[in-house]
Design a protein around this motif. Structure first.
Motif, PDB file in Angstrom:
ATOM      1  N   ARG A  59      54.849 -12.298  64.136  1.00  0.00           N
ATOM      2  CA  ARG A  59      55.736 -12.870  63.114  1.00  0.00           C
ATOM      3  C   ARG A  59      56.260 -14.230  63.556  1.00  0.00           C
ATOM      4  O   ARG A  59      56.296 -15.186  62.772  1.00  0.00           O
ATOM      5  CB  ARG A  59      56.894 -11.912  62.826  1.00  0.00           C
ATOM      6  N   ALA A  60      56.661 -14.323  64.822  1.00  0.00           N
ATOM      7  CA  ALA A  60      57.197 -15.590  65.332  1.00  0.00           C
ATOM      8  C   ALA A  60      56.123 -16.674  65.343  1.00  0.00           C
ATOM      9  O   ALA A  60      56.390 -17.835  64.993  1.00  0.00           O
ATOM     10  CB  ALA A  60      57.760 -15.385  66.739  1.00  0.00           C
ATOM     11  N   LEU A  61      54.909 -16.316  65.733  1.00  0.00           N
ATOM     12  CA  LEU A  61      53.824 -17.293  65.781  1.00  0.00           C
ATOM     13  C   LEU A  61      53.440 -17.764  64.378  1.00  0.00           C
ATOM     14  O   LEU A  61      53.191 -18.955  64.156  1.00  0.00           O
ATOM     15  CB  LEU A  61      52.606 -16.694  66.489  1.00  0.00           C
ATOM     16  N   ILE A  62      53.375 -16.832  63.432  1.00  0.00           N
ATOM     17  CA  ILE A  62      53.032 -17.202  62.054  1.00  0.00           C
ATOM     18  C   ILE A  62      54.111 -18.108  61.464  1.00  0.00           C
ATOM     19  O   ILE A  62      53.816 -19.129  60.837  1.00  0.00           O
ATOM     20  CB  ILE A  62      52.843 -15.950  61.186  1.00  0.00           C
ATOM     21  N   GLU A  63      55.371 -17.729  61.683  1.00  0.00           N
ATOM     22  CA  GLU A  63      56.482 -18.536  61.162  1.00  0.00           C
ATOM     23  C   GLU A  63      56.432 -19.947  61.728  1.00  0.00           C
ATOM     24  O   GLU A  63      56.590 -20.935  60.998  1.00  0.00           O
ATOM     25  CB  GLU A  63      57.808 -17.864  61.499  1.00  0.00           C
ATOM     26  N   ARG A  64      56.195 -20.059  63.033  1.00  0.00           N
ATOM     27  CA  ARG A  64      56.131 -21.387  63.646  1.00  0.00           C
ATOM     28  C   ARG A  64      54.930 -22.170  63.119  1.00  0.00           C
ATOM     29  O   ARG A  64      55.037 -23.378  62.851  1.00  0.00           O
ATOM     30  CB  ARG A  64      56.062 -21.272  65.171  1.00  0.00           C
ATOM     31  N   HIS A  65      53.807 -21.493  62.955  1.00  0.00           N
ATOM     32  CA  HIS A  65      52.608 -22.166  62.460  1.00  0.00           C
ATOM     33  C   HIS A  65      52.848 -22.737  61.058  1.00  0.00           C
ATOM     34  O   HIS A  65      52.454 -23.872  60.760  1.00  0.00           O
ATOM     35  CB  HIS A  65      51.430 -21.193  62.429  1.00  0.00           C
ATOM     36  N   ILE A  66      53.485 -21.952  60.210  1.00  0.00           N
ATOM     37  CA  ILE A  66      53.780 -22.414  58.853  1.00  0.00           C
ATOM     38  C   ILE A  66      54.669 -23.655  58.894  1.00  0.00           C
ATOM     39  O   ILE A  66      54.442 -24.630  58.169  1.00  0.00           O
ATOM     40  CB  ILE A  66      54.448 -21.300  58.034  1.00  0.00           C
ATOM     41  N   GLU A  67      55.700 -23.621  59.740  1.00  0.00           N
ATOM     42  CA  GLU A  67      56.605 -24.763  59.853  1.00  0.00           C
ATOM     43  C   GLU A  67      55.865 -26.018  60.313  1.00  0.00           C
ATOM     44  O   GLU A  67      56.079 -27.115  59.783  1.00  0.00           O
ATOM     45  CB  GLU A  67      57.737 -24.438  60.835  1.00  0.00           C
ATOM     46  N   VAL A  68      54.973 -25.855  61.296  1.00  0.00           N
ATOM     47  CA  VAL A  68      54.207 -26.999  61.803  1.00  0.00           C
ATOM     48  C   VAL A  68      53.276 -27.545  60.729  1.00  0.00           C
ATOM     49  O   VAL A  68      53.203 -28.759  60.500  1.00  0.00           O
ATOM     50  CB  VAL A  68      53.406 -26.594  63.062  1.00  0.00           C
ATOM     51  N   GLU A  69      52.548 -26.637  60.056  1.00  0.00           N
ATOM     52  CA  GLU A  69      51.631 -27.070  59.001  1.00  0.00           C
ATOM     53  C   GLU A  69      52.378 -27.776  57.872  1.00  0.00           C
ATOM     54  O   GLU A  69      51.916 -28.795  57.346  1.00  0.00           O
ATOM     55  CB  GLU A  69      50.870 -25.863  58.447  1.00  0.00           C
ATOM     56  N   ARG A 133      50.328 -13.235  53.911  1.00  0.00           N
ATOM     57  CA  ARG A 133      50.013 -13.443  52.489  1.00  0.00           C
ATOM     58  C   ARG A 133      50.900 -14.544  51.898  1.00  0.00           C
ATOM     59  O   ARG A 133      50.424 -15.409  51.159  1.00  0.00           O
ATOM     60  CB  ARG A 133      50.196 -12.131  51.731  1.00  0.00           C
ATOM     61  N   ARG A 134      52.196 -14.518  52.243  1.00  0.00           N
ATOM     62  CA  ARG A 134      53.111 -15.535  51.721  1.00  0.00           C
ATOM     63  C   ARG A 134      52.752 -16.923  52.231  1.00  0.00           C
ATOM     64  O   ARG A 134      52.928 -17.918  51.530  1.00  0.00           O
ATOM     65  CB  ARG A 134      54.560 -15.185  52.084  1.00  0.00           C
ATOM     66  N   ALA A 135      52.246 -16.982  53.457  1.00  0.00           N
ATOM     67  CA  ALA A 135      51.837 -18.277  54.007  1.00  0.00           C
ATOM     68  C   ALA A 135      50.717 -18.873  53.173  1.00  0.00           C
ATOM     69  O   ALA A 135      50.755 -20.055  52.796  1.00  0.00           O
ATOM     70  CB  ALA A 135      51.385 -18.110  55.452  1.00  0.00           C
ATOM     71  N   VAL A 136      49.715 -18.065  52.858  1.00  0.00           N
ATOM     72  CA  VAL A 136      48.582 -18.558  52.075  1.00  0.00           C
ATOM     73  C   VAL A 136      49.026 -18.922  50.661  1.00  0.00           C
ATOM     74  O   VAL A 136      48.617 -19.955  50.115  1.00  0.00           O
ATOM     75  CB  VAL A 136      47.458 -17.504  52.046  1.00  0.00           C
ATOM     76  N   LEU A 137      49.890 -18.105  50.069  1.00  0.00           N
ATOM     77  CA  LEU A 137      50.396 -18.413  48.731  1.00  0.00           C
ATOM     78  C   LEU A 137      51.244 -19.687  48.733  1.00  0.00           C
ATOM     79  O   LEU A 137      51.256 -20.439  47.758  1.00  0.00           O
ATOM     80  CB  LEU A 137      51.220 -17.238  48.194  1.00  0.00           C
ATOM     81  N   GLY A 138      51.937 -19.931  49.851  1.00  0.00           N
ATOM     82  CA  GLY A 138      52.721 -21.162  49.970  1.00  0.00           C
ATOM     83  C   GLY A 138      51.832 -22.389  49.955  1.00  0.00           C
ATOM     84  O   GLY A 138      52.156 -23.407  49.319  1.00  0.00           O
ATOM     85  N   TRP A 139      50.701 -22.322  50.664  1.00  0.00           N
ATOM     86  CA  TRP A 139      49.765 -23.450  50.653  1.00  0.00           C
ATOM     87  C   TRP A 139      49.155 -23.615  49.268  1.00  0.00           C
ATOM     88  O   TRP A 139      48.935 -24.735  48.816  1.00  0.00           O
ATOM     89  CB  TRP A 139      48.677 -23.238  51.706  1.00  0.00           C
ATOM     90  N   ARG A 140      48.878 -22.480  48.584  1.00  0.00           N
ATOM     91  CA  ARG A 140      48.368 -22.575  47.217  1.00  0.00           C
ATOM     92  C   ARG A 140      49.377 -23.304  46.322  1.00  0.00           C
ATOM     93  O   ARG A 140      49.007 -24.196  45.555  1.00  0.00           O
ATOM     94  CB  ARG A 140      48.076 -21.190  46.639  1.00  0.00           C
ATOM     95  N   ALA A 141      50.639 -22.916  46.423  1.00  0.00           N
ATOM     96  CA  ALA A 141      51.676 -23.527  45.585  1.00  0.00           C
ATOM     97  C   ALA A 141      51.801 -25.022  45.876  1.00  0.00           C
ATOM     98  O   ALA A 141      51.984 -25.839  44.955  1.00  0.00           O
ATOM     99  CB  ALA A 141      53.013 -22.828  45.810  1.00  0.00           C
TER     100      ALA A 141
END
Length: 209
Positions: A59-69, A133-141
């Motif tokens: 969870r921490a790695l995904i959250e950080r990755h999303i923030e960086v991207e 899933r939310r990460a991918v949907l965020g990039w879609r949005a």
């Protein structure tokens, strides 16, 4: 922040950095807590203080990755909009800047934690899978909004599903990373993004241009 809190945050970041490097090479399944602990030079108790289990680490790695991207895309598109107020031309500039950024990485992009977690989702709890899933949907949005703005000024030359087009950006980037690694050609992804750029131009730009 106290010195102890500062050291704790440094240790947490070091654990995440070590884990991410290993996971992007071997995957979550083949990365053990023991090897992370050994490289970080901490005890298992020190690891579990920050991350009770692998789900918490994921969870921490995904959250950080999303923030960086998000920061990367925000920066690239802000620079693109400085160069052009036109939404289509700014997007074409943004895609070129993205290709140039990836091309400047001498050993290629290290990979995507979100994609790696998706490949091995059986390892994780429902919260991690939903976060992915939310990460991918965020990039879609994000890209859907960009293409909607373009479509208002440049109606697509053919009917196009803007969600599918938005997903195509992530598909090309992630697929390019996989192909680059499989072929041992770090620069291959650059050509894929530039081809996507050409496709976007063909979808929206009138023939007279």
């Amino acid at each position: 922040m106290t010195k102890a809190a500062g050291r704790g945050e440094q240790t947490r970041t070091r654990i995440m950095d070590i884990a991410q490097d290993a996971i992007l090479v071997k995957g979550f399944d083949a990365t053990s807590i023991e090897e992370i602990v050994a490289e970080a030079e901490i005890t298992k108790g020190g690891f579990f203080y920050h991350f009770p289990d692998k789900n918490a680490l994921a969870r921490a790695l995904i959250e950080r990755h999303i923030e960086v991207e998000d920061r990367i895309f925000d920066d690239l598109w802000a620079r693109a909009r400085e160069l052009s107020d036109d939404p289509l031309h700014a997007t074409l500039i943004g895609l070129r800047l993205l290709a140039e950024m990836l091309g400047d990485m001498p050993n290629g992009h290290p990979g995507c934690i979100v994609a790696t977690a998706a490949y091995q989702e059986r390892l994780f709890d429902a919260e991690v899978r939903e976060m992915n899933r939310r990460a991918v949907l965020g990039w879609r949005a994000r890209f859907r909004a960009i293409f909607e703005e373009i479509a208002r000024s440049y109606p697509p030359r053919e009917p196009v599903d803007l969600d599918a087009l938005a997903d195509m950006v992530n598909t090309v980037v992630e697929g390019g990373l996989v192909m680059s690694r499989a072929l041992g050609e770090p620069k291959m992804i650059v050509g894929q993004i530039l081809l996507l750029r050409t496709f976007v131009k063909l979808v929206f730009l009138p023939p007279s241009h």
